[in-house]
Write an enzyme that holds these catalytic residues in place. Structure first.
Site, mmCIF file in Angstrom:
data_model
loop_
_atom_site.group_PDB
_atom_site.id
_atom_site.type_symbol
_atom_site.label_atom_id
_atom_site.label_comp_id
_atom_site.label_asym_id
_atom_site.label_seq_id
_atom_site.Cartn_x
_atom_site.Cartn_y
_atom_site.Cartn_z
ATOM 1 N N ASP A 141 0.820 -1.205 0.000
ATOM 2 C CA ASP A 141 0.000 0.000 0.000
ATOM 3 C C ASP A 141 0.861 1.265 0.000
ATOM 4 O OD1 ASP A 141 -2.272 -1.581 0.149
ATOM 5 O OD2 ASP A 141 -2.370 -1.475 2.340
ATOM 6 N N LYS A 142 0.302 2.337 -0.503
ATOM 7 C CA LYS A 142 0.991 3.623 -0.545
ATOM 8 C C LYS A 142 1.593 3.973 0.812
ATOM 9 C CE LYS A 142 -0.009 8.581 -0.852
ATOM 10 N NZ LYS A 142 -1.060 9.605 -1.066
#
Length: 338
Positions: A141-142
């Site tokens: 995830d970012k």
């Protein structure tokens, strides 16, 4: 353009053209890529244009295939700093900072890890599917930090994709994460075996769902508590190992246990009152922590070229180290050193 020439031996007589070329090229490009080149008129048999990918070959046939130069990458190169852990002609391992999106997409057309890799790797990207681009075989995830391996060649992309598809069941791949969670898990270690699917309340979220639901995906997480904070802080550092690789898997599974990740905006809303009960100093640190406290700390896989076992570790990043200190979690030495 590069032309490769081969002669059909006895053992290969009767073989389909695309199969023969894929084997003759030693796995350098995929069979589907070979097929597309043949269908585009880039192959000749006996000096004549090939009739198609399924053309059967005869002993003594001379086969030629033209390999076009890889096309320029679609994501534009951007000089974004990278923390490179390892690199060779086949792959690159990076330690991704929190906040960096892995791949361009809706809302993130540039400024991604892929843009940075296109700029960094340049000509060493030999082309995947005919395009000079990095081969993303897994994502985080970012707002999750940590280790990622990316393929630089088509052969490496196929090998690494196969390893990640097995999720470590065949012993080639291992992934370890560190998370700071609310509360102290009981038992201190265990296995979460709970299928995941899309949340019916929020399409962005994933949720634990019944196995029989149409979108249910088998998901297994092994967790182990490494250190607990003071009773007042009610937080812990947990190690998680994935047996499957589903979207938001660790975040959902730990929330399912009642121990969501500190700072998680999607799955930790139900425990916001815990931060409000902290003393002013730790409360300020927790409230300023603007991401889920999750770090991809360990990554192991087999090298696509020679099957060497490669293993990498990444130390807990400074923001998570400061968070753990604020929550009075005494960190083990092995998580603060890469």
């Amino acid at each position: 353009m590069e032309t490769r020439r081969f002669t059909v031996e006895t053992a290969a007589a009767g073989t389909r053209l695309d199969v023969f070329l894929a084997e003759a090229l030693g796995g350098e490009i995929s069979r589907s890529r070979v097929k597309s080149l043949v269908e585009a008129g880039h192959a000749r048999v006996g000096g004549r244009p090939a009739s198609g990918a399924k053309q059967k070959l005869a002993e003594g046939d001379g086969v030629e295939i033209v390999l076009p130069a890889p096309e320029d990458p679609l994501p534009r190169p951007e000089a974004i700093p990278l923390s490179i852990v390892y690199e060779d002609s086949a792959l690159i391992v990076v330690d991704k900072p929190a906040g960096l999106v892995v791949h361009p997409g809706a809302g993130n057309p540039d400024g991604t890890l892929v843009n940075a890799l296109v700029a960094h790797c340049g000509p060493s990207l030999t082309g995947i599917g005919g395009v000079r681009r990095p081969g993303i075989v897994h994502r985080i995830d970012k707002d999750t930090s940590g280790l990622l391996v990316v393929a630089k060649t088509e052969a490496a992309h196929r090998s690494l994709s196969g390893q990640f598809a097995e999720h470590g069941r065949d012993g080639r791949l291992s992934r370890g994460y560190l998370a700071v969670v609310w509360g102290e898990p009981r038992p201190l270690s265990g296995i979460v075996d709970a299928a995941l699917g899309r949340s019916t309340a929020n399409r962005i979220k994933r949720a634990v769902v019944p196995e029989g639901r149409s979108d249910a995906r088998h998901a297994v997480t092994h967790y182990r508590t490494l250190a607990c904070g003071t009773a007042a802080a009610e937080a812990a550092l947990v190690s998680c190992r994935l047996e499957t690789g589903r979207t938001h898997q660790i975040r959902v599974h730990m929330a399912h246990l009642g121990h969501p990740l500190v700072g998680d905006p999607l799955y930790g809303a139900g425990v916001r009152t815990k931060a409000a009960k902290l003393e002013p100093a730790p409360r300020a640190v927790v409230e300023a922590f603007s991401r889920q406290a999750l770090h991809a700390a360990e990554l192991g896989f087999r090298h696509p070229d020679d099957d060497r076992a490669l293993n990498f570790r990444s130390a807990l990043p400074p923001d998570m180290t400061a968070l753990a200190a604020a929550l009075a979690i005494d960190l083990p030495e092995n998580v603060t050193a890469g």
